[in-house]
Design an enzyme around this catalytic site. Sequence first.
Site, short mmCIF file in Angstrom:
data_model
loop_
_atom_site.label_atom_id
_atom_site.label_comp_id
_atom_site.label_asym_id
_atom_site.label_seq_id
_atom_site.Cartn_x
_atom_site.Cartn_y
_atom_site.Cartn_z
N HIS A 1 -1.09 -0.09 5.68
CA HIS A 1 -1.42 0.71 6.83
C HIS A 1 -0.58 1.60 7.35
CE1 HIS A 1 -4.52 -2.37 8.37
NE2 HIS A 1 -4.56 -2.38 7.25
N TYR B 1 -10.35 -11.90 10.50
CA TYR B 1 -10.69 -12.15 9.44
C TYR B 1 -10.85 -13.23 9.99
CZ TYR B 1 -9.09 -8.10 6.99
OH TYR B 1 -9.10 -6.82 6.66
N GLN C 1 1.01 -1.01 0.18
CA GLN C 1 0.02 0.09 0.17
C GLN C 1 1.25 1.28 0.08
OE1 GLN C 1 -2.40 -0.51 4.09
NE2 GLN C 1 -3.73 -1.78 2.61
N TYR D 1 -9.17 6.43 19.98
CA TYR D 1 -10.56 5.99 19.80
C TYR D 1 -10.29 4.65 19.43
CZ TYR D 1 -11.70 10.82 18.25
OH TYR D 1 -11.78 11.74 18.14
N GLU E 1 -14.95 3.06 9.79
CA GLU E 1 -15.46 4.65 10.57
C GLU E 1 -15.20 5.49 9.74
OE1 GLU E 1 -13.16 3.56 14.18
OE2 GLU E 1 -14.42 2.43 14.65
#
Length: 468
Positions: free
Chosen positions: A248, A363, A183, A352, A342
């Site tokens: 991430h 998963y 990513q 959070y 979210e």
Amino acid sequence: MLKLAFVTIITVFTAFFAIDLKKTEKQPSPVEETAEKNYQTYCAGCHGGKMDAFVDRKWKYGNTKENLYKSIKTGYADGGMPAFEKSFSDKEIKDLADYILKGIKNVDRYTSSEKPLSDTFKTEESTVKLVNVFSGAKVPWGIAFLPDQKMLVTDRSGELYLVNENKQSEKVLGVPEVRASGQGGLMDVVLHPDFAKNNIIYLSYSKPKEGDSKMQTTAILKAVLKGNQLENAKDIFVAEPYSTTRHHYGSRLVFGKDGYLYFSVGERGNEKGNPQNIKNDLGKVHRIKDDGSIPADNPFANKSEGQKTIYSYGHRNPQGMALNPYTGELWSNEHGPRGGDEINIHVKGANYGWPVVSYGINYNGTTFTELTTKPGIEAPIHYWIPSIAPSGMAFVNSKIYKGWEGNLMVGSLRFEYLNRCVIKNKKVVKEELLFKNIGRVREVRMAPDGYLYIGVEGKGVFKIVPVS
Ligand code: HEC
């Protein structure tokens, strides 16, 4: 407490789907009620309070009614799934199977075989056209609009493009080396609030560790844009520690009303080690001054423990952030695990909750946590199950689009559309799916000219132009 959470969830869900189901809505039958009750009593502890969590399951034993019946009846002792043949009658097991089948249909709301037939789309409020303004970037991750009508577009591969209003582009030179893998790569771009005077821009990217081909981290670079050249380029933030994972990274950049730079750093796939650990930078939203120094009122600026740049923590992977132009609040979205994506409003110093509290599930189908709320943890204002994989987002604060003013637009990577959220009192009260199957919508930005632009993977950047 837990029961209260379930009731809340069910209430929220009922309200949420009521919008679409108004015409066909009917009271649940006693059979459904019993199945739901059985589910909550016997299954929710392991599979999560909402059986919708089965939506995103990779089915091991199949998801036909017969498969479900068998799974519930005989269980899988070796896998940790109890047999329920002694607890339930055959009919009760079949009803439970129906209940799950109904729940997993919620995904149909998002999937559609509808392909875009032209560049013109009829929406609930008006008809709009998607005008391609740049097609050079494979993954247009970030867009920033310059005062002279040009725009900067990052390509995750590592290129930064300067594009003029005639779709002509040139590569910007002096961009840092990125690790374009997984990513990672070149990600967001934002202008200094005084760009017109100082030509300063900021880039976020996945920075390879020097002399180490396996480690990388999220970094923020500050540079002066001169023509098509970056000058005085300097990292003003490098997230610690570096990780071997390639996902991430977070990476959204937003200047707040206070003139400080806010940015997200994902937890790099280590949910146990990072988001709740205030002694590192991962799984956090940070706040720094335009030169990288620390605002004196940051939550941990004067504490003996905690990273001084942290603004909020307990995050998984926030890939969308936008300043609410009406309230000045910082809003973000982030990917939950298999559902539970979210939308959050950022409060200084708040936690959070990831992975202590989540609406998502593991998963393998078991819950991370039975908690969806907890004192001391900031609850999201909205969540998506199934996961839509939200990315860039922007508030529409122009009058150009009929009926869209004040809406929040969120790109969906997974279902390849633009999600229009109608916001009331900090709640998403209605959603519309725009441009179904257009491609993975990576970036959404409002330009100073009042138009919305979206970055679509494999296609480039589009300007949304109303035609009626
Ligand atoms: C003690 C925890 C636990 C409880 C309680 C439990 N399950 Fe499971 N369930 C599991 C685990 C773990 C698996 C995965 C088993 C495997 O991988 O072999 C599973 C698997 C399943 C599957 C098969 C999923 C697939 O991938 O094919 C179904 C269906 C299922 N459970 C339904 C239920 C229902 C309905 C209930 C309540 C009546 C329930 N489970 C209660 C732990 C639980």
